[in-house]
Design an enzyme around this catalytic site. Sequence first.
Site, mmCIF file in Angstrom:
data_model
loop_
_atom_site.group_PDB
_atom_site.id
_atom_site.type_symbol
_atom_site.label_atom_id
_atom_site.label_comp_id
_atom_site.label_asym_id
_atom_site.label_seq_id
_atom_site.Cartn_x
_atom_site.Cartn_y
_atom_site.Cartn_z
ATOM 1 N N ASP A 143 -0.572 7.953 10.015
ATOM 2 C CA ASP A 143 -0.917 6.660 10.996
ATOM 3 C C ASP A 143 0.265 6.156 11.263
ATOM 4 O O ASP A 143 0.154 4.857 11.612
ATOM 5 C CB ASP A 143 -1.861 5.895 10.056
ATOM 6 C CG ASP A 143 -1.420 5.206 8.664
ATOM 7 O OD1 ASP A 143 -0.156 5.493 8.289
ATOM 8 O OD2 ASP A 143 -1.905 4.301 8.090
ATOM 9 N N ASN A 176 4.057 -5.755 5.923
ATOM 10 C CA ASN A 176 2.978 -6.462 6.239
ATOM 11 C C ASN A 176 3.350 -7.769 6.727
ATOM 12 O O ASN A 176 2.526 -8.533 7.365
ATOM 13 C CB ASN A 176 2.080 -6.408 5.008
ATOM 14 C CG ASN A 176 1.427 -4.937 4.672
ATOM 15 O OD1 ASN A 176 1.425 -4.211 5.550
ATOM 16 N ND2 ASN A 176 1.181 -4.796 3.329
ATOM 17 N N GLY A 212 -1.791 -3.942 1.192
ATOM 18 C CA GLY A 212 -2.178 -5.098 1.925
ATOM 19 C C GLY A 212 -1.214 -6.293 1.622
ATOM 20 O O GLY A 212 -1.081 -7.469 2.478
ATOM 21 N N SER A 264 0.823 -1.181 -0.200
ATOM 22 C CA SER A 264 0.039 -0.065 0.015
ATOM 23 C C SER A 264 0.761 1.156 0.080
ATOM 24 O O SER A 264 0.442 2.244 -0.489
ATOM 25 C CB SER A 264 -0.846 0.107 1.386
ATOM 26 O OG SER A 264 -0.053 -0.114 2.458
ATOM 27 N N HIS A 319 1.698 4.831 6.778
ATOM 28 C CA HIS A 319 1.635 5.146 5.315
ATOM 29 C C HIS A 319 1.957 6.888 5.042
ATOM 30 O O HIS A 319 1.820 7.900 6.183
ATOM 31 C CB HIS A 319 0.198 5.130 5.080
ATOM 32 C CG HIS A 319 -0.577 3.730 5.122
ATOM 33 N ND1 HIS A 319 -0.864 3.102 6.080
ATOM 34 C CD2 HIS A 319 -0.430 2.684 3.955
ATOM 35 C CE1 HIS A 319 -1.237 1.736 5.668
ATOM 36 N NE2 HIS A 319 -0.742 1.597 4.403
#
Length: 241
Positions: free
Chosen positions: A215, A126, A96, A67, A218
């Site tokens: 966040d 991830n 993801g 992402s 990102h």
Amino acid sequence: MQICRRSLVKTLFLAAVLASPVHAQETLVEHDAIKPVPRDSRWMKRHESMNERVKQGNVDLVFIGDSITQGWEGNGKNVWAKYYGDRNAVNLGIGGDRTQHVIWRLDNGNLEGISPKVAVIMIGTNNSGSNSPEQIAEGVTAIVRQLQQKTPNTEILLLGTFPRGADPSDQKRQVNEKSNEIVAKLAADDNVHYLDIGDKFLSDEGKLSKEIMPDLLHLSEQGYTIWAESIEPTVKKLMAQ
């Protein structure tokens, strides 16, 4: 005697391959980070759209990742237009994705028929909640090997997985840092160039601001600007511009 001689030659050949710089850091341990697997229908739709773009050809630069890479089409779209809009660049990022999903994609059309000048890889974060640094490094290594096999003339810019979490105590950040230490050794190969730009996102105390990563994972537009500026000298050199 002939059978034994063949067996000996085969054994010596295998030992030589495994001892070479290309394979020195690899193992044969099975785990999910290196087992190629697709995802759901929405994921498949994006995968197929990327394959359609690749089939059109005229690809000189690809970005491969999750992402954070796909985000070049979101928060990073203005930065992408500035740095890559005129460079025949293709975004091969899907939100993801883990290493195993990228491995599947590269075997199922994402590189078919193209030989980009440069491939930028940034993947692994991830996996950090479920895989060890060693396993993540093996997944990243598998992706590098795929590129070397499928597009042998491509220069590979392998980026260290970006930092995440508020500060150095974040456990997933620590996993990423340890896997980065391992994959950095892939730069022993002539066409692999390792670059860790993680410090560019951090304060002197190793803290991550929400201005750069809202966040703490990102990137904001400012974060994408830092990414582009940090790799630009290397990209320009590898693309012979």
